[in-house]
Scaffold this active site. Sequence first.
Site, short mmCIF file in Angstrom:
data_model
loop_
_atom_site.label_atom_id
_atom_site.label_comp_id
_atom_site.label_asym_id
_atom_site.label_seq_id
_atom_site.Cartn_x
_atom_site.Cartn_y
_atom_site.Cartn_z
N ALA A 110 -2.71 3.92 -1.76
CA ALA A 110 -3.22 4.42 -0.52
C ALA A 110 -4.19 5.57 -1.02
CB ALA A 110 -1.97 4.95 0.28
N LEU B 97 0.75 -1.28 -0.01
CA LEU B 97 -0.04 0.10 -0.12
C LEU B 97 1.00 1.06 0.00
CD1 LEU B 97 -2.85 -0.26 -0.11
CD2 LEU B 97 -3.14 0.60 2.11
N HIS B 98 1.54 1.39 -0.99
CA HIS B 98 2.16 2.75 -1.29
C HIS B 98 1.53 3.96 -1.65
CE1 HIS B 98 2.12 2.54 -5.64
NE2 HIS B 98 2.11 1.04 -5.66
N ALA B 99 1.89 4.85 -1.87
CA ALA B 99 1.19 6.35 -2.28
C ALA B 99 0.07 6.14 -3.03
CB ALA B 99 2.38 7.28 -2.57
#
Length: 90
Positions: free
Chosen positions: A19, A14-16
């Site tokens: 997210a 769940l990176h930028a």
Amino acid sequence: MYSKKTTIQNSAGLHARPASDFIGLASKFKSKIVIRKVDDEEEANAKSIVMLLALGLAQGEEVEVYAKGEDEVEAVDALVALIDSKFGED
């Protein structure tokens, strides 16, 4: 309260970008929504990108999404479906 568990499947976790997608979807619901790591009980407000990124959710981690409010079932089901779709990655 309504909840469901799922596993982060996309390789980058769940990176930028995912997210941001998660927060965008969560913000459409009126219910209070929380996401938590199942194995260590750390949790975050699902409408806060800072808190969500602080969880550092990686591929293979089991999470629980839970909500309380008038649209709790729709909120949890939609967010779990987004996670299960691998955020369109992979």
